[in-house]
Design a protein around this motif. Structure first.
Motif, mmCIF file in Angstrom:
data_model
loop_
_atom_site.group_PDB
_atom_site.id
_atom_site.type_symbol
_atom_site.label_atom_id
_atom_site.label_comp_id
_atom_site.label_asym_id
_atom_site.label_seq_id
_atom_site.Cartn_x
_atom_site.Cartn_y
_atom_site.Cartn_z
ATOM 1 N N LYS A 42 6.735 10.013 -5.735
ATOM 2 C CA LYS A 42 7.380 11.062 -4.657
ATOM 3 C C LYS A 42 7.055 10.761 -3.428
ATOM 4 C CE LYS A 42 9.073 13.513 -8.042
ATOM 5 N NZ LYS A 42 10.552 13.615 -8.108
ATOM 6 N N GLU A 43 5.883 10.555 -2.681
ATOM 7 C CA GLU A 43 5.222 10.261 -1.379
ATOM 8 C C GLU A 43 4.604 8.963 -1.328
ATOM 9 O OE1 GLU A 43 5.860 11.956 0.993
ATOM 10 O OE2 GLU A 43 6.303 14.087 0.344
ATOM 11 N N PRO A 44 5.106 7.879 -1.018
ATOM 12 C CA PRO A 44 4.615 6.514 -1.243
ATOM 13 C C PRO A 44 3.204 6.611 -0.148
ATOM 14 C CG PRO A 44 7.000 6.222 -1.200
ATOM 15 C CD PRO A 44 6.511 7.745 -0.876
ATOM 16 N N THR A 45 3.379 7.274 0.752
ATOM 17 C CA THR A 45 2.219 7.303 1.810
ATOM 18 C C THR A 45 1.097 7.920 1.521
ATOM 19 O OG1 THR A 45 3.243 8.855 3.369
ATOM 20 C CG2 THR A 45 3.762 6.459 3.670
ATOM 21 N N VAL A 46 1.015 8.732 0.491
ATOM 22 C CA VAL A 46 -0.116 9.675 0.220
ATOM 23 C C VAL A 46 -1.325 8.999 -0.142
ATOM 24 C CG1 VAL A 46 0.506 9.758 -2.406
ATOM 25 C CG2 VAL A 46 -0.743 11.705 -1.114
ATOM 26 N N GLU A 47 -2.282 9.667 0.366
ATOM 27 C CA GLU A 47 -3.857 8.867 0.071
ATOM 28 C C GLU A 47 -4.399 9.727 -1.116
ATOM 29 O OE1 GLU A 47 -6.652 8.144 3.067
ATOM 30 O OE2 GLU A 47 -4.925 8.811 4.440
ATOM 31 N N ILE A 48 -4.910 8.883 -2.132
ATOM 32 C CA ILE A 48 -5.321 9.473 -3.470
ATOM 33 C C ILE A 48 -6.468 9.082 -3.472
ATOM 34 C CG2 ILE A 48 -5.003 9.635 -5.874
ATOM 35 C CD1 ILE A 48 -1.913 9.325 -5.566
ATOM 36 N N LEU A 49 -7.514 10.104 -3.979
ATOM 37 C CA LEU A 49 -9.005 9.664 -4.210
ATOM 38 C C LEU A 49 -9.238 10.541 -5.739
ATOM 39 C CD1 LEU A 49 -11.727 9.010 -3.270
ATOM 40 C CD2 LEU A 49 -12.331 11.308 -2.405
ATOM 41 N N PHE A 50 -10.143 9.813 -6.411
ATOM 42 C CA PHE A 50 -10.477 10.151 -7.789
ATOM 43 C C PHE A 50 -11.944 10.597 -7.518
ATOM 44 C CE2 PHE A 50 -6.470 8.983 -9.453
ATOM 45 C CZ PHE A 50 -6.116 9.425 -10.522
#
Length: 378
Positions: A32-40
């Motif tokens: 949906k948002e290719p530039t989103v930064e994701i942290l687990f």
């Protein structure tokens, strides 16, 4: 206009049933948002420390551990460490939030998600919790007052919450490869398209060795006439013992092509798609997959899980008409065989069970969760 997500934190831990839905949601967020930064964020010793990096996501830890209900000396020591961690983890969670500055924090279960979701809520960051079991686990109960939304698998879950207005029925995400084939295509690829139904059975890791002893009797009864195809996963370290026990009963698997006994089912999506009946435990991920596919189930809930979650999950399917439940203490290979045969011989009953399972399934769970996340960050 939808608000754009720049940074997301997923926090989860303990079992694959908590971690895999989070990974599925992270994959959807990237689409949906290719530039989103994701942290687990998870526990330093949890399963998540292996699964999350393998899926390609950054991973941070907090010091958090479970409490055990026992007064044995080593358990008391464990609980003292957990108590210290409970005091330490909020500070670590706040530090992660200050550094990463997320737009939203989503917890998908397990004690590791508690400090991050609570700290985020107190900091005014939008939060959501996804509970894949029928009834809320301890972590979800503790987080309910803080989270903006509690996302659940079924409408019937709503009654278990003190704040039902916070509950959003989203379902649990199921991998897209479960729907890549039609049932007929899956049967053809597996070579089980001769008109006989396909039974699929697996037990996971909790109590698998004990249930495999029951499957020796089940498979021996099948071998007499081979009334249906059967794919069974014995699980890690159990295959040799199962084959030896069958041989002692006079069943040599190479002489029975309809009986496919493996250590693992690596192609689970294809196998479940082809199945006419699944015999299994009642973990939340398994239930979400079976209801999405509309596969009838014969369930033996694991008695070894906290708060008896699996029986509660299985009973919900039984009440809808999609599953038959046998408790492990009442179970035998013959009882399982008779129950399975009864379902498979009665085409009308089986069709009704399929309809019941499908009525519970939510194919667009990922999209529903995504819309819920957008709603709380507006």
């Amino acid at each position: 206009m939808e608000k754009k997500l720049h940074k997301m934190i997923f926090t989860c831990g303990g079992t694959a049933g908590h971690i895999n839905p989070a990974i599925a949601l992270a994959q959807l967020a990237r689409e949906k948002e290719p530039t989103v930064e994701i942290l687990f964020v998870g526990a330093e010793r949890g399963l998540e420390k292996d699964l999350v990096p393998k899926a390609g996501y950054h991973f941070r830890t907090v010091h958090i551990s479970s409490f055990h209900r026992s007064f044995k000396p080593h358990e008391i020591k464990h609980n003292l460490i957990s108590a210290c961690n409970l005091l330490r983890s909020p500070r670590e969670a706040r530090a992660i939030l200050r550094e990463f500055q997320p737009d939203v924090v989503i917890g998908t279960g397990g004690y590791a998600s508690f400090p991050l979701v609570k700290a985020a809520a107190k900091a005014g960051i939008p939060t959501a919790v996804h509970e894949s079991n029928m009834v809320p686990g301890l972590t979800t109960e503790m987080l309910e007052p803080f989270a903006n939304r509690i996302m659940v698998g079924f409408e019937s879950c709503r009654k278990y919450y003190k704040h039902p207005q916070k509950v959003a029925v989203t379902g649990t995400p199921v991998r897209e490869d479960f729907f890549a084939l039609t049932k007929a295509q899956a049967k053809e690829q597996l070579g089980v398209n001769d008109g006989r139904p396909l039974v699929v059975s697996f037990w996971g890791s909790l109590g698998a060795s004990g249930m495999n002893q029951q499957m020796v009797d089940f498979l021996a009864l099948e071998a007499a006439k081979e009334p249906f195809h059967h794919i069974h996963a014995a699980g890690s370290g159990n295959l040799t013992a199962l084959k030896h026990a069958l041989k002692e009963r006079g069943v040599v698997l190479s002489e029975h092509p309809a009986l496919d006994v493996r250590e693992y089912i690596y192609d689970m999506a294809r196998v479940c798609r082809a199945a006419d009946l699944v015999i299994c435990r009642a973990g939340a991920s398994t239930i979400s997959e079976l209801t999405a596919l509309g596969v009838p189930a014969l369930m033996v809930p694991s008695p070894y899980v906290t708060n008896n979650h699996q029986e509660k999950n299985a009973r919900a399917l039984e009440e809808s008409g999609g599953a038959v439940v046998l408790l492990e203490r009442e179970c035998s290979g013959q009882a399982l065989f008779q129950a399975a045969s009864g379902i498979l011989r009665d085409e009308e009953r089986r069709a009704e069970m399929e309809r019941s399972m499908l009525s519970l399934g939510i194919r667009d769970a990922g999209e529903r969760i995504w819309q819920t996340v957008l709603e709380i960050i507006k």
